[in-house]
Design a protein around this motif. Structure first.
Motif, PDB file in Angstrom:
ATOM      1  N   TYR A  45      -6.016   2.091  -7.696  1.00 57.46           N
ATOM      2  CA  TYR A  45      -4.914   1.170  -7.420  1.00 57.46           C
ATOM      3  C   TYR A  45      -4.904  -0.019  -8.372  1.00 57.46           C
ATOM      4  N   ILE A  91       1.393   1.048  -0.865  1.00 61.96           N
ATOM      5  CA  ILE A  91       0.181   0.242  -1.026  1.00 61.96           C
ATOM      6  C   ILE A  91       0.345  -0.739  -2.186  1.00 61.96           C
ATOM      7  N   SER A  99      -5.990  -1.694   4.285  1.00 59.60           N
ATOM      8  CA  SER A  99      -5.654  -0.492   5.044  1.00 59.60           C
ATOM      9  C   SER A  99      -4.139  -0.387   5.136  1.00 59.60           C
ATOM     10  N   PRO A 100      -3.587   0.827   5.075  1.00 62.63           N
ATOM     11  CA  PRO A 100      -2.125   0.940   5.250  1.00 62.63           C
ATOM     12  C   PRO A 100      -1.650   0.415   6.600  1.00 62.63           C
ATOM     13  N   GLY A 145      -3.262   7.622   2.395  1.00 65.76           N
ATOM     14  CA  GLY A 145      -3.782   6.439   1.716  1.00 65.76           C
ATOM     15  C   GLY A 145      -5.033   5.864   2.328  1.00 65.76           C
ATOM     16  N   ALA A 146      -5.683   6.613   3.222  1.00 64.40           N
ATOM     17  CA  ALA A 146      -6.896   6.133   3.890  1.00 64.40           C
ATOM     18  C   ALA A 146      -8.059   7.084   3.618  1.00 64.40           C
ATOM     19  N   THR A 235      -8.414   1.802   2.959  1.00 64.20           N
ATOM     20  CA  THR A 235      -7.678   2.376   1.838  1.00 64.20           C
ATOM     21  C   THR A 235      -8.573   3.227   0.944  1.00 64.20           C
TER      22      THR A 235
END
Length: 238
Positions: A45, A91, A99-100, A145-146, A235
């Protein structure tokens, strides 16, 4: 009359060629993006945050594409990639995000312009894919996404290879971190995904152990007790 038929056929051919070109470009650019920014199931990211042009470009393509369930492989591959890319975009829009779930409405309220629709992540998963195709393997290729999700692959899902890719990722998860097996206690713990979507794993008179054993190398005995371990919503950052 003959001229009208020729004109109509020409328009149809041009429209098909344009559609094919757009979808091919989308899959190529999605593949390039995942190869660049996904490593061992984790997403870089911070690198994307430094330059989001590649992500924005592929999502811009996705916005103008319309796919049909009549071509199931193209349809499913498009929406799987679109979902995974949009999770990353969500994100990045709130970066940095631990976290999302820290972003209210991340899955069920935030709209994404994809496939000619304004649609939430939950609707892609539940209405466009799960409801339409009744395939539990979606849970192993849609990545939320986690860390608790199955790993994101460093390539795009493609129509020609979709079935093999979905089966492979299901096997990776079932033979990996999705399960914790305790031989001494005759017990198997599964990801909460299997609890939340129990109906997907128990279709056609099967139970969860039956589903697991379809994809697991070392089979789980039928008398093992099944429970679930907590989901890790942190995440999946590299």
């Amino acid at each position: 009359m003959k001229n009208k038929i020729i004109i109509t056929a020409t328009i149809c051919l041009l429209s098909f060629a344009s559609f094919a070109q757009n979808t091919n470009d989308f899959f190529l650019k999605a593949d390039s993006f995942f190869k660049e920014y996904v490593v061992n199931g984790k997403v870089d990211y911070s690198k994307i945050n430094a330059d989001q042009a590649q992500l924005d470009e592929v999502l811009s393509l996705a916005e103008g594409i319309t796919v049909s369930k009549n071509d199931a492989n193209v349809y499913q591959a498009f929406w799987i990639n679109a979902y995974n890319l949009s999770v990353i975009k969500g994100i990045m829009d709130n970066y940095p995000l631990n976290s999302p779930l820290d972003k209210k409405g991340f899955f069920d309220k935030t709209p994404h312009a994809l496939g000619g629709k304004n649609i939430t992540l939950n609707d892609i998963e539940n209405k466009l894919l799960r409801e339409a195709f009744k395939d539990a393997r979606f849970h192993f290729v849609l990545v939320c996404g986690a860390i608790g999700c199955p790993p994101l692959i460093s390539k795009a899902y493609l129509p020609k290879t979709l079935n093999n890719q979905m089966t492979k990722q299901t096997k990776v998860a079932i033979n990996g971190s999705f399960l914790k097996v305790n031989v001494k206690k005759l017990r198997v713990e599964a990801s909460q995904i299997m609890e939340w979507y129990k109906g997907d794993f128990t279709m056609n008179g099967k139970n969860e152990i039956d589903f697991i054993n379809l994809y697991r190398t070392e089979k789980i005995p039928a008398d093992y007790k099944l429970s679930y371990f907590p989901y890790n919503w942190k995440t999946n950052a590299l």
